[in-house]
Design an enzyme around this catalytic site. Structure first.
Site, PDB file in Angstrom:
ATOM      1  CG  ASP A   1      -1.701  -0.233   8.082  1.00  0.00           C
ATOM      2  OD1 ASP A   1      -2.586   0.602   7.833  1.00  0.00           O
ATOM      3  OD2 ASP A   1      -1.535  -1.275   7.422  1.00  0.00           O
TER       4      ASP A   1
ATOM      5  CG  ASP B   1       1.412  -2.582  10.546  1.00  0.00           C
ATOM      6  OD1 ASP B   1       2.281  -1.956   9.898  1.00  0.00           O
ATOM      7  OD2 ASP B   1       0.655  -3.414  10.013  1.00  0.00           O
TER       8      ASP B   1
ATOM      9  CB  THR C   1       2.714   0.934   6.230  1.00  0.00           C
ATOM     10  OG1 THR C   1       1.341   0.680   6.580  1.00  0.00           O
ATOM     11  CG2 THR C   1       3.556   0.602   7.450  1.00  0.00           C
TER      12      THR C   1
ATOM     13  N   GLY D   1       0.841  -1.201   0.000  1.00  0.00           N
ATOM     14  CA  GLY D   1       0.000   0.000   0.000  1.00  0.00           C
ATOM     15  C   GLY D   1       0.873   1.246   0.000  1.00  0.00           C
TER      16      GLY D   1
HETATM   17  O1  F6P Z   1      -1.624  -1.401   4.749  1.00  0.00           O
HETATM   18  C1  F6P Z   1      -2.174  -0.199   4.354  1.00  0.00           C
HETATM   19  C2  F6P Z   1      -3.661  -0.336   4.133  1.00  0.00           C
HETATM   20  O2  F6P Z   1      -4.176   0.918   3.752  1.00  0.00           O
HETATM   21  C3  F6P Z   1      -4.457  -0.911   5.326  1.00  0.00           C
HETATM   22  O3  F6P Z   1      -4.708   0.045   6.317  1.00  0.00           O
HETATM   23  C4  F6P Z   1      -5.689  -1.420   4.628  1.00  0.00           C
HETATM   24  O4  F6P Z   1      -6.301  -2.453   5.354  1.00  0.00           O
HETATM   25  C5  F6P Z   1      -5.157  -1.929   3.324  1.00  0.00           C
HETATM   26  O5  F6P Z   1      -3.923  -1.254   3.089  1.00  0.00           O
HETATM   27  C6  F6P Z   1      -6.063  -1.712   2.143  1.00  0.00           C
HETATM   28  O6  F6P Z   1      -5.497  -2.353   1.062  1.00  0.00           O
HETATM   29  P1  F6P Z   1      -5.941  -2.110  -0.450  1.00  0.00           P
HETATM   30  O7  F6P Z   1      -5.482  -0.735  -0.846  1.00  0.00           O
HETATM   31  O8  F6P Z   1      -5.252  -3.183  -1.194  1.00  0.00           O
HETATM   32  O9  F6P Z   1      -7.437  -2.186  -0.462  1.00  0.00           O
END
Ligand code: F6P
Length: 323
Positions: free
Chosen positions: A127, A129, A125, A11
């Protein structure tokens, strides 16, 4: 080391471009050639590379997203697939890689490093995390977006004395919900790290209105409910219990977009430059983590075998302040 590659994977997060800019400019300052690898590990597999020069990274420090584009590449978990990538890197005389991204990016960089391609990782990221760093690139910008959204929601919530459920991202981590809720002044914060009881939440909301509150903002982390939208699940449940008007807002991908904050540009610039210094000095197999204001290297093995814990004192504080 004569030539390094740079990729962004997983992401996207605001500040990735500032990191790419720093890598190219620091690389040039050290006399290195820099190649961009398009679309993360997919680009390694496809040999999708391009030279990056000083002017290619001009005017990108303020842009969200990533000029190198990003993809998730589950096939990179396969050793035979990675062998193709390693051949492509070697044919292009790429001696080392700076990988920018989250957990999946780290795992890919770790595998490449083990198989002979020196890599250094920069945690990016929304997150936040990743074990071994206080902050990841992008989370500050994301939190600013969350807080601005909560502020906006509160004005309409107050006008009509409504309860709003605001869902934020974070995958399995409650960091965005916790810090977004604390800084946004939410009345309730629901995160995967803490068990919740919706009857208790309903009681809190009811008591809040009785005390004269004109709005109730419940920030929920997407990770608290796995069978669908967390916010809609909580919203439906609370509406049935309290009978007040409830509205649901899912902030979604707007949390990943927008121009990076000054803080994210700053850490991205520092981490990008430091990653190049590390590779040029022969350091590899490490992530660059922020510890307070300092940058420290953390071995991939340590990052990947530990889980980042939330600071529960902040959760308690948010609860105390949400009276
Ligand atoms: O890891 C970053 C993130 O934005 C998370 O917070 C979320 O769950 C996920 O990616 C969403 O992923 P995608 O953009 O593939 O829908």
């Amino acid at each position: 080391m004569k030539k390094i590659g740079v990729l962004t994977s997983g992401g996207d997060s605001p500040g990735m471009n500032a990191a790419i800019r720093a890598i190219v400019r620091k690389g040039k300052a050290l006399g290195l050639d820099v190649m961009g690898i398009n679309s993360g590990y997919k680009g390694c597999l496809a040999g999708d590379f391009r030279d990056l020069d000083l002017t290619d990274v001009s005017g990108i420090i303020e842009e969200g997203g990533t000029i190198l584009r990003s993809k998730r590449a589950p096939e990179f978990k396969e050793k035979e697939e990675r062998a193709k990538a390693i051949r492509n890197l070697s044919q292009n005389e790429i001696d080392g890689i700076v990988a920018i991204g989250g957990d999946g990016t780290l795992r890919g960089a770790n595998a490449l490093n083990r198989e002979g391609v020196p890599t250094v990782c920069i945690p990016a990221t929304i997150d936040n995390d990743i074990y071994g760093t206080d902050m990841t690139i992008g989370v500050d910008t994301c939190l600013n977006t969350v807080v601005e959204s909560v502020d906006r929601i509160r004005t309409t919530a107050s006008a009509l004395e409504r309860t709003f459920i605001v869902e934020v991202m974070g995958r399995n981590s409650g960091y965005i919900a916790l810090m977004g809720g604390l800084s946004g002044g939410a009345e309730v914060i629901l995160i995967p790290e803490v068990e919740y009881n919706l009857e208790e939440v309903a009681k809190n909301i009811y008591n809040g209105y009785k005390r004269g509150k004109q709005h109730m903002i419940v920030v929920v982390a997407e990770g608290i409910y796995k069978e669908g939208s967390a916010a809609h699940y909580v919203g439906k449940n609370l509406k049935e219990q309290i009978g007040f008007e409830v509205r649901v807002t899912v902030l979604g991908h707007m949390q990943r977009g927008g121009n990076p904050s000054a803080y994210d540009r700053g850490i991205a610039s520092r981490l990008g430059a430091e990653a190049v210094t590390c590779l040029s000095e022969g350091k590899k197999g490490v992530m660059l983590g922020l510890h307070g204001h300092n940058i420290e290297t953390v071995d991939y093995s340590e990052v990947l075998s530990n889980k980042k814990e939330l600071d529960m004192e902040l959760y308690d504080l948010a609860e105390t302040l949400a009276q």
